[in-house]
Enzyme design. Structure first.
Site, PDB file in Angstrom:
ATOM      1  N   HIS A  95       0.823  -1.205   0.000  1.00 32.94           N
ATOM      2  CA  HIS A  95       0.000   0.000   0.000  1.00 32.94           C
ATOM      3  C   HIS A  95       0.867   1.269   0.000  1.00 32.94           C
ATOM      4  O   HIS A  95       2.036   1.243   0.433  1.00 32.94           O
ATOM      5  CB  HIS A  95      -0.939  -0.005   1.205  1.00 32.94           C
ATOM      6  N   GLU A 145       0.809   3.905   1.838  1.00 35.16           N
ATOM      7  CA  GLU A 145       1.265   4.360   3.162  1.00 35.16           C
ATOM      8  C   GLU A 145       2.504   3.591   3.590  1.00 35.16           C
ATOM      9  O   GLU A 145       3.467   4.167   4.093  1.00 35.16           O
ATOM     10  CB  GLU A 145       0.162   4.156   4.212  1.00 35.16           C
ATOM     11  N   CYS A 148      -6.446   1.730   5.108  1.00 34.08           N
ATOM     12  CA  CYS A 148      -7.079   0.489   5.556  1.00 34.08           C
ATOM     13  C   CYS A 148      -6.590   0.195   6.977  1.00 34.08           C
ATOM     14  O   CYS A 148      -5.688   0.874   7.484  1.00 34.08           O
ATOM     15  CB  CYS A 148      -6.717  -0.657   4.614  1.00 34.08           C
ATOM     16  N   CYS A 150      -2.820  -0.402   7.257  1.00 32.45           N
ATOM     17  CA  CYS A 150      -2.040   0.843   7.165  1.00 32.45           C
ATOM     18  C   CYS A 150      -2.241   1.689   8.416  1.00 32.45           C
ATOM     19  O   CYS A 150      -1.308   2.394   8.838  1.00 32.45           O
ATOM     20  CB  CYS A 150      -2.429   1.624   5.910  1.00 32.45           C
TER      21      CYS A 150
HETATM   22  O1  LIG Z   1      -5.017   2.545   2.336  1.00 30.68           O
HETATM   23  C1  LIG Z   1      -4.897   2.028   1.221  1.00 30.68           C
HETATM   24  N1  LIG Z   1      -3.725   2.174   0.532  1.00 30.68           N
HETATM   25  C2  LIG Z   1      -3.504   1.605  -0.688  1.00 30.68           C
HETATM   26  O2  LIG Z   1      -2.448   1.778  -1.279  1.00 30.68           O
HETATM   27  N2  LIG Z   1      -4.520   0.841  -1.218  1.00 30.68           N
HETATM   28  C3  LIG Z   1      -4.325   0.224  -2.524  1.00 30.68           C
HETATM   29  C4  LIG Z   1      -4.280  -1.275  -2.539  1.00 30.68           C
HETATM   30  C5  LIG Z   1      -4.822  -1.593  -3.895  1.00 30.68           C
HETATM   31  O3  LIG Z   1      -3.787  -1.555  -4.853  1.00 30.68           O
HETATM   32  C6  LIG Z   1      -5.815  -0.478  -4.157  1.00 30.68           C
HETATM   33  C7  LIG Z   1      -7.249  -0.837  -3.805  1.00 30.68           C
HETATM   34  O4  LIG Z   1      -7.756  -1.551  -4.845  1.00 30.68           O
HETATM   35  P1  LIG Z   1      -9.299  -1.707  -5.173  1.00 30.68           P
HETATM   36  O5  LIG Z   1      -9.944  -0.331  -4.966  1.00 30.68           O
HETATM   37  O6  LIG Z   1      -9.316  -2.143  -6.605  1.00 30.68           O
HETATM   38  O7  LIG Z   1      -9.824  -2.733  -4.228  1.00 30.68           O
HETATM   39  O8  LIG Z   1      -5.416   0.574  -3.334  1.00 30.68           O
HETATM   40  C8  LIG Z   1      -5.687   0.685  -0.572  1.00 30.68           C
HETATM   41  C9  LIG Z   1      -5.922   1.279   0.626  1.00 30.68           C
HETATM   42  C10 LIG Z   1      -7.207   1.178   1.359  1.00 30.68           C
HETATM   43  O9  LIG Z   1      -7.869   0.063   1.064  1.00 30.68           O
END
Ligand SMILES: O=c1[nH]c(=O)n([C@H]2C[C@H](O)[C@@H](COP(=O)(O)O)O2)cc1CO
Length: 217
Positions: free
Chosen positions: A128, A130, A154, A157
């Protein structure tokens, strides 16, 4: 004949016959008006110095724009997320969601959201934004910092944010607000005393960011 003392309001007859109070009210009103006019003249001549809150807002726009610029670098075709960590007005870490270093090629086909087999989706592998921002930090630590992130963190994170000592989260989108993960994330941040608030970036700024294409001919 009534002689007016210097600085005394002129005598007028009040609406209800109460001369004294009506005289005072009129006097106060005219004095107030003079003050307002004087302050307007002053502010016209002054070099305008933005208030602290306005400066903070400008900083927020700037750092959120940086987070958005980094989000644009993400290889995730569905949700691109960017994060920018700030320490006393200085950027100390940036990141976007991507596959772990050295795994980009191997996992290139795994940028899927849905598959019967979860191991064939991106979710178990992606790092992610973060996490990347925290890992890429340039300072010794990020204690007391603010993280600008384009998507509400999330729960995993949120844990990272708490453990790293970051104290403030500003986010743009909260598209997963109704999920359990999100609830857990809010609970974690609240319990740990990490403040979090949404930030609205004006459409003009978003359009500007969208229009920036450094590789355009
Ligand atoms: O806090 C976050 N940080 C972050 O980098 N992500 C990323 C993970 C995935 O590559 C994408 C979420 O994918 P999707 O919306 O298709 O489920 O975002 C997702 C979140 C929260 O879910």
């Amino acid at each position: 004949m009534v002689r007016l003392q210097h600085n005394m309001p002129p005598k007028t007859r009040g609406q209800h016959g109460n001369e004294e109070s009506s005289r005072n009210i009129n006097y106060i009103r005219s004095k107030k008006l003079r003050c307002v006019m004087a302050s307007k003249r002053k502010s016209k001549d002054d070099i305008s110095v933005p208030s602290l809150t306005h400066r903070q807002y400008e900083d927020d726009v700037y750092f959120m724009s940086v987070a958005l610029m980094f989000a644009k670098k993400s290889p995730d075709p569905s949700t691109k997320v960017g994060a920018c960590i700030v320490n006393e007005g200085k950027i100390v870490g940036v990141g976007f969601n991507m596959m772990p270093n050295g795994c980009e090629e191997a996992f290139i086909k795994l940028w899927k959201r849905d598959d019967e087999d979860r191991l064939k989706t991106k979710y178990p592998y992606v790092c992610h934004a973060e996490l990347n921002a925290i890992m890429n930090k340039t300072s010794v630590d990020v204690k007391g910092c603010t993280i600008y992130v384009t998507l509400f963190p999330c729960n995993e994170c949120a844990k990272l944010i708490i453990q790293s000592g970051i104290r403030k989260v500003l986010y743009l989108s909260n598209k997963y607000a109704d999920t359990e993960d999100n609830e857990a994330s809010v609970e974690l941040l609240n319990r740990a005393g990490v403040t979090h608030r949404p930030f609205t970036l004006k459409q003009e700024v978003r359009d500007l960011l969208d229009s920036i294409n450094p590789f355009a001919e």
